[in-house]
Design a protein around this motif. Sequence first.
Motif, PDB file in Angstrom:
ATOM      1  N   VAL A  40       0.746  -1.060  -0.043  1.00  9.24           N
ATOM      2  CA  VAL A  40      -0.022  -0.002  -0.073  1.00  9.24           C
ATOM      3  C   VAL A  40       1.084   1.317  -0.085  1.00  9.24           C
ATOM      4  N   VAL A  41       0.586   2.112  -1.087  1.00  9.94           N
ATOM      5  CA  VAL A  41       1.431   3.453  -1.080  1.00  9.94           C
ATOM      6  C   VAL A  41       0.275   4.390  -1.082  1.00  9.94           C
ATOM      7  N   PRO A  42       0.698   5.163  -0.143  1.00 17.12           N
ATOM      8  CA  PRO A  42      -0.319   6.521  -0.131  1.00 17.12           C
ATOM      9  C   PRO A  42       0.100   7.436  -0.886  1.00 17.12           C
ATOM     10  N   GLU A  43      -0.769   8.266  -1.497  1.00 17.17           N
ATOM     11  CA  GLU A  43      -0.342   9.596  -2.427  1.00 17.17           C
ATOM     12  C   GLU A  43      -0.399  10.650  -1.242  1.00 17.17           C
ATOM     13  N   THR A  44       0.715  11.602  -1.384  1.00 16.36           N
ATOM     14  CA  THR A  44       1.100  12.627  -0.525  1.00 16.36           C
ATOM     15  C   THR A  44       1.006  13.994  -1.457  1.00 16.36           C
ATOM     16  N   ASP A  45       0.679  15.029  -0.514  1.00 16.58           N
ATOM     17  CA  ASP A  45       0.761  16.379  -1.308  1.00 16.58           C
ATOM     18  C   ASP A  45       2.127  16.704  -1.149  1.00 16.58           C
ATOM     19  N   ALA A  46       2.547  18.071  -1.706  1.00 17.81           N
ATOM     20  CA  ALA A  46       4.042  18.576  -1.587  1.00 17.81           C
ATOM     21  C   ALA A  46       4.486  18.628  -0.116  1.00 17.81           C
ATOM     22  N   GLU A  47       3.611  18.578   0.869  1.00 19.27           N
ATOM     23  CA  GLU A  47       4.283  18.670   2.418  1.00 19.27           C
ATOM     24  C   GLU A  47       4.555  17.236   2.887  1.00 19.27           C
ATOM     25  N   GLY A  48       4.103  16.191   2.071  1.00 16.65           N
ATOM     26  CA  GLY A  48       4.258  14.836   2.665  1.00 16.65           C
ATOM     27  C   GLY A  48       2.967  14.423   3.300  1.00 16.65           C
ATOM     28  N   VAL A  49       1.629  14.975   3.301  1.00 15.20           N
ATOM     29  CA  VAL A  49       0.605  14.939   3.723  1.00 15.20           C
ATOM     30  C   VAL A  49      -0.221  13.775   2.919  1.00 15.20           C
ATOM     31  N   CYS A  50      -0.918  12.785   3.571  1.00 11.98           N
ATOM     32  CA  CYS A  50      -1.764  11.795   2.912  1.00 11.98           C
ATOM     33  C   CYS A  50      -2.739  12.626   2.338  1.00 11.98           C
ATOM     34  N   THR A  51      -3.128  12.232   1.097  1.00 13.28           N
ATOM     35  CA  THR A  51      -4.381  12.819   0.513  1.00 13.28           C
ATOM     36  C   THR A  51      -5.821  11.988   0.639  1.00 13.28           C
ATOM     37  N   GLY A  52      -5.461  10.780   0.948  1.00 14.73           N
ATOM     38  CA  GLY A  52      -6.516   9.902   1.237  1.00 14.73           C
ATOM     39  C   GLY A  52      -6.564   8.763  -0.181  1.00 14.73           C
ATOM     40  N   ALA A  94      -7.055  -0.366   5.068  1.00 16.87           N
ATOM     41  CA  ALA A  94      -7.562   0.183   6.532  1.00 16.87           C
ATOM     42  C   ALA A  94      -6.552  -0.592   7.391  1.00 16.87           C
ATOM     43  N   LEU A  95      -6.302  -1.902   7.132  1.00 12.26           N
ATOM     44  CA  LEU A  95      -5.462  -2.746   8.016  1.00 12.26           C
ATOM     45  C   LEU A  95      -3.988  -2.070   7.941  1.00 12.26           C
ATOM     46  N   GLU A  96      -3.586  -1.608   6.964  1.00  9.81           N
ATOM     47  CA  GLU A  96      -2.131  -1.073   6.876  1.00  9.81           C
ATOM     48  C   GLU A  96      -2.489   0.567   7.685  1.00  9.81           C
ATOM     49  N   ILE A  97      -3.397   1.130   7.589  1.00 10.04           N
ATOM     50  CA  ILE A  97      -3.509   2.222   8.541  1.00 10.04           C
ATOM     51  C   ILE A  97      -3.446   1.994  10.081  1.00 10.04           C
ATOM     52  N   SER A  98      -4.388   1.018  10.174  1.00  5.73           N
ATOM     53  CA  SER A  98      -4.626   0.752  11.641  1.00  5.73           C
ATOM     54  C   SER A  98      -3.375  -0.079  12.287  1.00  5.73           C
ATOM     55  N   ASN A  99      -2.672  -0.962  11.735  1.00  3.70           N
ATOM     56  CA  ASN A  99      -1.726  -1.815  12.188  1.00  3.70           C
ATOM     57  C   ASN A  99      -0.351  -1.580  11.894  1.00  3.70           C
ATOM     58  N   ASN A 100       0.028  -0.927  10.760  1.00  3.68           N
ATOM     59  CA  ASN A 100       1.342  -0.628  10.339  1.00  3.68           C
ATOM     60  C   ASN A 100       1.926   0.524   9.998  1.00  3.68           C
ATOM     61  N   GLY A 101       1.039   1.704  10.501  1.00  2.00           N
ATOM     62  CA  GLY A 101       1.737   3.081  10.461  1.00  2.00           C
ATOM     63  C   GLY A 101       1.560   3.631   9.039  1.00  2.00           C
ATOM     64  N   CYS A 102       0.568   3.036   8.135  1.00  2.00           N
ATOM     65  CA  CYS A 102       0.362   3.692   6.896  1.00  2.00           C
ATOM     66  C   CYS A 102      -0.699   5.028   7.389  1.00  2.00           C
ATOM     67  N   PRO A 103      -0.319   6.267   6.655  1.00  2.00           N
ATOM     68  CA  PRO A 103      -0.878   7.464   7.359  1.00  2.00           C
ATOM     69  C   PRO A 103      -2.350   7.595   6.648  1.00  2.00           C
ATOM     70  N   ALA A 104      -3.267   7.828   7.718  1.00  2.00           N
ATOM     71  CA  ALA A 104      -4.710   8.168   7.332  1.00  2.00           C
ATOM     72  C   ALA A 104      -4.613   9.674   6.460  1.00  2.00           C
ATOM     73  N   PRO A 105      -5.856   9.770   5.695  1.00  2.00           N
ATOM     74  CA  PRO A 105      -5.961  10.837   5.210  1.00  2.00           C
ATOM     75  C   PRO A 105      -5.682  11.950   6.070  1.00  2.00           C
ATOM     76  N   GLY A 106      -4.987  13.068   5.718  1.00  2.00           N
ATOM     77  CA  GLY A 106      -4.432  14.187   6.458  1.00  2.00           C
ATOM     78  C   GLY A 106      -3.259  13.914   7.440  1.00  2.00           C
ATOM     79  N   GLU A 107      -2.880  12.977   7.223  1.00  2.00           N
ATOM     80  CA  GLU A 107      -1.585  12.460   8.315  1.00  2.00           C
ATOM     81  C   GLU A 107      -0.099  12.516   7.378  1.00  2.00           C
ATOM     82  N   GLU A 108       0.848  13.067   8.241  1.00  2.00           N
ATOM     83  CA  GLU A 108       2.130  12.824   7.278  1.00  2.00           C
ATOM     84  C   GLU A 108       2.427  11.564   7.134  1.00  2.00           C
ATOM     85  N   MET A 109       3.593  11.275   6.201  1.00  2.00           N
ATOM     86  CA  MET A 109       4.059   9.839   5.999  1.00  2.00           C
ATOM     87  C   MET A 109       4.935   9.488   7.105  1.00  2.00           C
TER      88      MET A 109
END
Length: 139
Positions: A40-52, A94-109
């Motif tokens: 799972v690879v989150p998309e981020t904005d220029a500041e490294g914040v997850c876009t969802g 959802a599992l990666e977000i809750s168990n492995n530190g993948c950023p949720a929307p609005g969170e930094e990488m």
Amino acid sequence: MAMAQTATLGDESAENSPDMDDLDAAHRRAVRARTENMVVVPETDAEGVCTGIYEVHSESGSTYTVVIDQPRCCNCPDTEYRDAPNCKHRRRVALEISNNGCPAPGEEMDEYADHLDDLRESLKEELDTVAGMLESLGE
């Protein structure tokens, strides 16, 4: 040869997994979300914040896009043709977000970027090993 695991999501070995034929479609998706190799690879904005928006690289070699806050959030066949509201890719995000530190929307990488770098290195090493084995077979 051990395959790289992308996440440790509990003890889901073959001996402990339920017989897939005994499960309904929703439960089969849940088991596959936990047991199949996916990245799972989150998309981020220029500041490294997850876009969802997340790219899910599946065991089959396909890549799907999951937009976590939309009802038909994945472009996989399960969602497209069977109208599955929670396909295995959405569940895996959802599992990666809750168990492995993948950023949720609005969170930094944060450390998840390090996790992806470690995974990339592990997969590269595995590829080199397989390439060496294939080369020796060709000799």
